[in-house]
Design an enzyme around this catalytic site. Structure first.
Site, PDB file in Angstrom:
ATOM      1  N   ASN A   1       0.863  -1.181   0.000  1.00  0.00           N
ATOM      2  CA  ASN A   1       0.000   0.000   0.000  1.00  0.00           C
ATOM      3  C   ASN A   1       0.896   1.226   0.000  1.00  0.00           C
ATOM      4  O   ASN A   1       1.524   1.540   1.008  1.00  0.00           O
ATOM      5  CB  ASN A   1      -0.893  -0.024   1.254  1.00  0.00           C
TER       6      ASN A   1
ATOM      7  N   LYS B   1       0.097   4.260  -0.176  1.00  0.00           N
ATOM      8  CA  LYS B   1      -0.534   5.416   0.468  1.00  0.00           C
ATOM      9  C   LYS B   1      -0.367   6.680  -0.404  1.00  0.00           C
ATOM     10  O   LYS B   1      -0.337   6.569  -1.620  1.00  0.00           O
ATOM     11  CB  LYS B   1       0.019   5.639   1.878  1.00  0.00           C
TER      12      LYS B   1
ATOM     13  N   HIS C   1      -9.490   0.883   4.867  1.00  0.00           N
ATOM     14  CA  HIS C   1      -8.197   1.045   5.556  1.00  0.00           C
ATOM     15  C   HIS C   1      -8.401   1.921   6.800  1.00  0.00           C
ATOM     16  O   HIS C   1      -9.178   2.880   6.773  1.00  0.00           O
ATOM     17  CB  HIS C   1      -7.181   1.685   4.614  1.00  0.00           C
TER      18      HIS C   1
ATOM     19  N   GLU D   1      -6.760   4.222   8.098  1.00  0.00           N
ATOM     20  CA  GLU D   1      -6.527   5.664   7.936  1.00  0.00           C
ATOM     21  C   GLU D   1      -7.792   6.345   7.417  1.00  0.00           C
ATOM     22  O   GLU D   1      -8.117   7.470   7.815  1.00  0.00           O
ATOM     23  CB  GLU D   1      -5.326   5.900   7.001  1.00  0.00           C
TER      24      GLU D   1
ATOM     25  N   GLU E   1      -5.354  -5.477  10.475  1.00  0.00           N
ATOM     26  CA  GLU E   1      -4.354  -4.436  10.693  1.00  0.00           C
ATOM     27  C   GLU E   1      -4.629  -3.737  12.015  1.00  0.00           C
ATOM     28  O   GLU E   1      -5.433  -2.787  12.060  1.00  0.00           O
ATOM     29  CB  GLU E   1      -4.410  -3.413   9.553  1.00  0.00           C
TER      30      GLU E   1
ATOM     31  N   GLY F   1       2.225   1.957  10.759  1.00  0.00           N
ATOM     32  CA  GLY F   1       3.101   3.119  10.621  1.00  0.00           C
ATOM     33  C   GLY F   1       3.815   3.509  11.899  1.00  0.00           C
ATOM     34  O   GLY F   1       4.408   4.574  11.976  1.00  0.00           O
TER      35      GLY F   1
ATOM     36  N   SER G   1       3.370  -2.450  10.261  1.00  0.00           N
ATOM     37  CA  SER G   1       4.821  -2.416  10.393  1.00  0.00           C
ATOM     38  C   SER G   1       5.497  -3.739  10.020  1.00  0.00           C
ATOM     39  O   SER G   1       6.435  -4.178  10.686  1.00  0.00           O
ATOM     40  CB  SER G   1       5.218  -1.982  11.814  1.00  0.00           C
TER      41      SER G   1
HETATM   42  C1  PEP Z   1      -0.741  -0.128   5.847  1.00  0.00           C
HETATM   43  O1  PEP Z   1      -0.652   0.937   5.261  1.00  0.00           O
HETATM   44  O2  PEP Z   1      -1.704  -0.868   5.643  1.00  0.00           O
HETATM   45  C2  PEP Z   1       0.322  -0.502   6.785  1.00  0.00           C
HETATM   46  C3  PEP Z   1       0.230  -1.645   7.393  1.00  0.00           C
HETATM   47  O3  PEP Z   1       1.359   0.396   6.950  1.00  0.00           O
HETATM   48  P1  PEP Z   1       2.777   0.095   7.673  1.00  0.00           P
HETATM   49  O4  PEP Z   1       3.304  -1.189   7.063  1.00  0.00           O
HETATM   50  O5  PEP Z   1       3.615   1.262   7.351  1.00  0.00           O
HETATM   51  O6  PEP Z   1       2.513  -0.084   9.122  1.00  0.00           O
END
Ligand code: PEP
Length: 250
Positions: free
Chosen positions: A9, A11, A95, A97, A167, A173, A213
């Site tokens: 992803n 972003k 997601h 976010e 997630e 992040g 992460s």
């Molecule tokens: C994501 O954007 O779905 C995500 C898991 O980001 P990160 O790997 O940076 O934590």
């Protein structure tokens, strides 16, 4: 029996030129990968360009979002059909976010999941608890609600087009990853939910990705867990070297 998926992803990162360059590198380095499916999700404006770079490679294109309508007076929105037209095979729905920054509800996300599937695309439904929800023992309730409401109206047959991404919000992040055991427990719980909502076959065949992460140094432990079928990768998907290592998990 469940082919793993490693999804990146991107972003809100990278210009069209930068996106094409990263996609071209991945296309070259990952051209012979067969042990897992590979998905990348650039920004909308880079989708068509990236689609050209990954033509005839094992890499599939995803959008990070969609609007659940075919066409009409929805200024600024993009439909699943247009995303398919741009070369997408999957759409990321819900997601965290977007749930947090744009207050997306489970119902709205469900409409996106349904619209994606009805357009002939796969939907990657993201679910996950916040730290506060985990610490106040609401995690299982949150995962149950997000799964049940996110999949409302999705038939057993349509479940073949659904991927779930667990997630935990506190791991996205932040550099803090769920431990292998924490992730496995959540995935096993979600698989149990799918059995209850559908049947054993759907539970056995639906891919459940872990996101939060994921890095080259922790992917192997996560992928060794029996109910973890892949990863949704944010930050580490922006660097070719890191994403390639994650795709080549051991
Ligand atoms: C994501 O954007 O779905 C995500 C898991 O980001 P990160 O790997 O940076 O934590």
């Amino acid at each position: 029996m469940r082919k793993p998926i490693i999804a990146g992803n991107w972003k809100l990162h990278k210009t069209l030129a930068e996106s094409r360059q990263l996609a071209a590198t991945l296309a070259k380095e990952l051209s012979s990968v067969d042990h897992c499916e590979i998905i990348i999700a650039p920004v909308y404006t880079a989708l068509s360009g990236v689609a050209e770079e990954i033509t005839d490679t094992p890499i599939q294109l995803a959008a990070q979002n969609c609007y659940p309508a075919e066409t009409g007076a929805f200024t600024g929105e993009v439909s699943p059909l247009l995303l398919k037209d741009a070369g997408c095979r999957f759409i990321i729905c819900g997601h965290s976010e977007r749930r947090q920054l744009l207050s997306e509800s489970n119902q709205f996300i469900n409409h996106k999941v349904a619209a994606s599937v009805n357009a002939g695309l796969g939907a990657i439904l993201c679910i996950g608890e916040t730290l506060q929800e985990r610490e106040t023992d609401q995690m299982l309730e949150v995962l149950t609600t997000q799964t049940r409401e996110g999949l409302a109206g999705i038939t057993t047959e349509q479940m073949a087009s659904i991927v779930i991404a667990y997630e935990p919000v506190w791991a996205i992040g932040t550099g803090v990853t769920a431990s292998d055991q924490q992730a496995q427990e959540a995935h096993a719980f979600i698989r149990g939910l799918l059995q209850g909502l559908y049947n054993q076959d759907v539970a056995n065949t639906t891919r459940i990705l872990y996101g939060g992460s994921v890095k080259p140094n922790n992917v192997d432990g996560l992928m060794a867990q029996s109910d973890i079928d892949g990863a949704l990768v944010g930050g580490a998907s922006l660097k070719a070297e890191d994403f390639i290592r994650i795709v080549r998990f051991e």
